[in-house]
Design a protein around this motif. Structure first.
Motif, PDB file in Angstrom:
ATOM      1  N   ASN A  25       0.823  -1.210   0.000  1.00  7.67           N
ATOM      2  CA  ASN A  25       0.000   0.000   0.000  1.00  7.67           C
ATOM      3  C   ASN A  25       0.857   1.260   0.000  1.00  7.67           C
ATOM      4  O   ASN A  25       0.552   2.230  -0.702  1.00  7.67           O
ATOM      5  CB  ASN A  25      -0.934   0.008   1.219  1.00  7.67           C
ATOM      6  N   LYS A  28       2.341   1.831  -3.416  1.00  6.45           N
ATOM      7  CA  LYS A  28       1.319   2.322  -4.336  1.00  6.45           C
ATOM      8  C   LYS A  28       1.132   3.833  -4.165  1.00  6.45           C
ATOM      9  O   LYS A  28       1.060   4.583  -5.139  1.00  6.45           O
ATOM     10  CB  LYS A  28       0.000   1.598  -4.091  1.00  6.45           C
ATOM     11  N   THR A  29       1.081   4.281  -2.903  1.00  9.24           N
ATOM     12  CA  THR A  29       0.940   5.717  -2.630  1.00  9.24           C
ATOM     13  C   THR A  29       2.147   6.493  -3.130  1.00  9.24           C
ATOM     14  O   THR A  29       2.010   7.557  -3.743  1.00  9.24           O
ATOM     15  CB  THR A  29       0.748   5.956  -1.123  1.00  9.24           C
ATOM     16  N   GLU A 238      -2.134  12.096   1.797  1.00 13.05           N
ATOM     17  CA  GLU A 238      -2.419  10.690   2.098  1.00 13.05           C
ATOM     18  C   GLU A 238      -1.228  10.058   2.806  1.00 13.05           C
ATOM     19  O   GLU A 238      -0.111  10.050   2.292  1.00 13.05           O
ATOM     20  CB  GLU A 238      -2.723   9.920   0.819  1.00 13.05           C
ATOM     21  N   PHE A 242       1.097   0.747   6.023  1.00  9.40           N
ATOM     22  CA  PHE A 242       1.755  -0.535   5.826  1.00  9.40           C
ATOM     23  C   PHE A 242       1.426  -1.451   6.994  1.00  9.40           C
ATOM     24  O   PHE A 242       0.991  -1.008   8.061  1.00  9.40           O
ATOM     25  CB  PHE A 242       3.269  -0.357   5.697  1.00  9.40           C
ATOM     26  N   ASN A 243       1.632  -2.728   6.775  1.00 15.80           N
ATOM     27  CA  ASN A 243       1.333  -3.733   7.788  1.00 15.80           C
ATOM     28  C   ASN A 243       2.614  -4.418   8.237  1.00 15.80           C
ATOM     29  O   ASN A 243       3.429  -4.823   7.405  1.00 15.80           O
ATOM     30  CB  ASN A 243       0.372  -4.791   7.226  1.00 15.80           C
ATOM     31  N   THR A 248      -1.323  -2.410  11.777  1.00 14.58           N
ATOM     32  CA  THR A 248      -1.281  -1.475  10.658  1.00 14.58           C
ATOM     33  C   THR A 248      -0.698  -0.163  11.149  1.00 14.58           C
ATOM     34  O   THR A 248      -1.109   0.353  12.194  1.00 14.58           O
ATOM     35  CB  THR A 248      -2.685  -1.242  10.083  1.00 14.58           C
ATOM     36  N   SER A 250       0.908   3.901  10.034  1.00 18.01           N
ATOM     37  CA  SER A 250       0.850   4.963   9.035  1.00 18.01           C
ATOM     38  C   SER A 250       1.851   6.052   9.393  1.00 18.01           C
ATOM     39  O   SER A 250       2.213   6.214  10.558  1.00 18.01           O
ATOM     40  CB  SER A 250      -0.559   5.555   8.936  1.00 18.01           C
TER      41      SER A 250
END
Length: 261
Positions: A25, A28-29, A238, A242-243, A248, A250
């Protein structure tokens, strides 16, 4: 290679195989925001009036698996990725081959910030870049001022240095921060939660030298490196998500740029 750089090399060698799953994720950002800021970063690309019919090349340092390189490669003639981690370079080259751009996107293992850079990395193929990109790595560098000086020297006149990194706690609170003269190694956008200095780096803590950068920090670092033209800095709305394990996390990041005069 210093002991600190070696610690980073070992950590990211270990991280390379699980990178895609852990940071999918976040990557992707990073890719989306880089693409959204492409013309904000520079007007010199293969598809613009300034760049067309010319070679336009980029160095991504501390390139990891090559998120930024893959994103910008369609608008470039040549992309060179360099990292101190063998396993990350393997991922970089594997990714380039997988998407069919290994003819112009190639990664190499090297420490460009050491005092004894191999002669092979001093030739024209590794200088006169239109852009140098460092994404989610500056906070790992032992001496960021020195790093930007050395990387900036590989830019052509008017070339752009692009930095994506973590917003400092002081950046959140006041929009400024103390001068950070740390950093020399590499990094690749991994997990950070709230903790000491606003970030908890967990098992990566021993590879981190600076807990983020404010606008003022980056402007001073750029200027000190001779990248004293066209400074821009934006906080990305945004967060990177990530995990790690069952948790999770941020983190808020920024994108900044400046040019070699």
């Amino acid at each position: 290679m210093t002991d600190f750089t070696e610690a980073n090399r070992k950590y990211f060698d270990k991280m390379a195989t699980e990178y895609k799953d852990t940071f999918a994720n976040a990557m992707k950002t990073l890719s989306e925001e880089t693409l959204n800021h492409r013309l904000w970063l520079s007007d010199r690309w293969a598809d613009t009036e300034t760049g067309k019919d010319n070679d336009v090349k980029m160095l991504e340092y501390a390139c990891g698996p090559g998120v930024i390189s893959m994103t910008l490669a369609p608008y470039l003639s040549k992309v060179v990725g360099i990292d101190v981690s063998d396993n990350m370079i393997e991922e970089f080259n594997r990714n380039a081959k997988m998407i069919g751009i290994d003819d112009k996107m190639v990664g190499y293992k090297a420490d460009l910030l050491s005092d004894s850079v191999p002669d092979e990395f001093s030739g024209p193929e590794y200088t006169e870049f239109d852009m140098v990109a460092v994404s989610m790595a500056l906070h790992h560098f032992e001496y960021p001022q020195m790093a930007l000086q050395r990387l900036g020297s590989r830019l052509k006149k008017g070339g752009v240095c692009m930095i994506i990194d973590i917003l400092s706690r002081s950046g959140h609170d006041h929009g400024h921060g103390g001068g950070h003269d740390h950093g020399h190694s590499h990094g690749h956008g991994h997990g950070h939660g709230e903790g000491q200095h606003g970030h908890n780096f967990g098992e990566a803590a021993h590879t981190v030298k600076t807990h983020g950068f404010s606008r003022e920090d980056m402007q001073k670092l750029f200027e000190g490196a001779g990248l004293d033209h066209g400074f821009k800095y934006e906080v990305i709305p945004e967060q990177l998500v990530f995990n790690k394990g069952e948790k999770t996390h941020s983190v808020t990041v920024f994108i900044a740029r400046a040019q070699r005069s």
